[in-house]
Design a protein around this motif. Structure first.
Motif, PDB file in Angstrom:
ATOM      1  N   THR A   9       0.842  -1.191   0.000  1.00  0.00           N
ATOM      2  CA  THR A   9       0.000   0.000   0.000  1.00  0.00           C
ATOM      3  C   THR A   9       0.878   1.243   0.000  1.00  0.00           C
ATOM      4  O   THR A   9       2.087   1.173   0.246  1.00  0.00           O
ATOM      5  N   ASP A  10       0.269   2.389  -0.240  1.00  0.00           N
ATOM      6  CA  ASP A  10       1.015   3.639  -0.250  1.00  0.00           C
ATOM      7  C   ASP A  10       1.662   3.910   1.109  1.00  0.00           C
ATOM      8  O   ASP A  10       2.752   4.454   1.175  1.00  0.00           O
ATOM      9  N   ALA A  11       0.989   3.533   2.203  1.00  0.00           N
ATOM     10  CA  ALA A  11       1.535   3.760   3.538  1.00  0.00           C
ATOM     11  C   ALA A  11       2.822   2.968   3.740  1.00  0.00           C
ATOM     12  O   ALA A  11       3.751   3.447   4.386  1.00  0.00           O
ATOM     13  N   GLU A  12       2.896   1.766   3.190  1.00  0.00           N
ATOM     14  CA  GLU A  12       4.103   0.955   3.327  1.00  0.00           C
ATOM     15  C   GLU A  12       5.248   1.531   2.512  1.00  0.00           C
ATOM     16  O   GLU A  12       6.412   1.335   2.836  1.00  0.00           O
ATOM     17  N   ASP A  13       4.926   2.238   1.426  1.00  0.00           N
ATOM     18  CA  ASP A  13       5.948   2.850   0.578  1.00  0.00           C
ATOM     19  C   ASP A  13       6.377   4.214   1.103  1.00  0.00           C
ATOM     20  O   ASP A  13       7.274   4.827   0.535  1.00  0.00           O
ATOM     21  N   GLU A  14       5.759   4.653   2.180  1.00  0.00           N
ATOM     22  CA  GLU A  14       6.013   5.989   2.705  1.00  0.00           C
ATOM     23  C   GLU A  14       7.474   6.143   3.135  1.00  0.00           C
ATOM     24  O   GLU A  14       8.041   5.275   3.783  1.00  0.00           O
ATOM     25  N   ILE A  15       8.064   7.269   2.765  1.00  0.00           N
ATOM     26  CA  ILE A  15       9.428   7.606   3.147  1.00  0.00           C
ATOM     27  C   ILE A  15       9.354   8.675   4.229  1.00  0.00           C
ATOM     28  O   ILE A  15       8.657   9.684   4.071  1.00  0.00           O
ATOM     29  N   LEU A  16      10.066   8.450   5.320  1.00  0.00           N
ATOM     30  CA  LEU A  16      10.033   9.360   6.455  1.00  0.00           C
ATOM     31  C   LEU A  16      11.366  10.078   6.627  1.00  0.00           C
ATOM     32  O   LEU A  16      12.419   9.537   6.291  1.00  0.00           O
ATOM     33  N   THR A  17      11.313  11.271   7.190  1.00  0.00           N
ATOM     34  CA  THR A  17      12.520  12.024   7.531  1.00  0.00           C
ATOM     35  C   THR A  17      12.975  11.624   8.932  1.00  0.00           C
ATOM     36  O   THR A  17      12.253  10.944   9.675  1.00  0.00           O
ATOM     37  N   LEU A  18      14.148  12.084   9.304  1.00  0.00           N
ATOM     38  CA  LEU A  18      14.672  11.805  10.634  1.00  0.00           C
ATOM     39  C   LEU A  18      13.734  12.338  11.716  1.00  0.00           C
ATOM     40  O   LEU A  18      13.454  11.653  12.693  1.00  0.00           O
ATOM     41  N   ASP A  19      13.224  13.544  11.530  1.00  0.00           N
ATOM     42  CA  ASP A  19      12.293  14.126  12.505  1.00  0.00           C
ATOM     43  C   ASP A  19      11.034  13.279  12.643  1.00  0.00           C
ATOM     44  O   ASP A  19      10.538  13.059  13.757  1.00  0.00           O
ATOM     45  N   GLU A  20      10.498  12.816  11.522  1.00  0.00           N
ATOM     46  CA  GLU A  20       9.287  12.001  11.545  1.00  0.00           C
ATOM     47  C   GLU A  20       9.538  10.658  12.227  1.00  0.00           C
ATOM     48  O   GLU A  20       8.689  10.169  12.985  1.00  0.00           O
ATOM     49  N   VAL A  21      10.703  10.063  11.985  1.00  0.00           N
ATOM     50  CA  VAL A  21      11.037   8.786  12.629  1.00  0.00           C
ATOM     51  C   VAL A  21      11.210   8.976  14.129  1.00  0.00           C
ATOM     52  O   VAL A  21      10.751   8.147  14.918  1.00  0.00           O
ATOM     53  N   ALA A  22      11.840  10.058  14.527  1.00  0.00           N
ATOM     54  CA  ALA A  22      12.004  10.333  15.954  1.00  0.00           C
ATOM     55  C   ALA A  22      10.637  10.432  16.637  1.00  0.00           C
ATOM     56  O   ALA A  22      10.427   9.855  17.713  1.00  0.00           O
TER      57      ALA A  22
END
Length: 67
Positions: A2-15
Motif C-alpha cells: 500500500t502507499d503507507a508501506e511505501d512511505e518515506i520518512l525524515t529523521l524528525d518524523e522517525v524520531a
C-alpha cells in the motif's frame, strides 16, 4: 504494497514515530542499527522497513500478545 508501506520518512518524523530523540535516531542510522538510507546527505527511512525492524526487536520477532 500500500502507499503507507511505501512511505518515506525524515529523521524528525522517525524520531516522533519511535518516540525517541533525533540524536538517537541519527546515531542508530549512522551505526547501521536501523534501516535507513541517505538522500542528498540527509537520512531517509522506509516506514515498512521500520515496522519490520520494530517487530524483530521484540522477543522472537513476534509482536506482543500473539502466539
Amino acid at each position: 504494497m500500500t502507499d503507507a508501506e511505501d512511505e518515506i520518512l525524515t529523521l524528525d518524523e522517525v524520531a516522533a514515530y519511535l518516540k525517541a530523540g533525533k540524536r538517537t535516531v541519527y546515531r542508530l542510522a549512522a551505526d547501521k542499527k536501523i534501516p535507513a538510507f541517505k538522500l542528498g546527505g540527509t537520512w531517509r527511512f522506509r516506514k515498512a522497513d521500520l515496522e519490520q525492524w520494530i517487530a524483530q526487536q521484540t522477543t522472537g520477532g513476534q509482536r506482543r500478545g500473539q502466539a
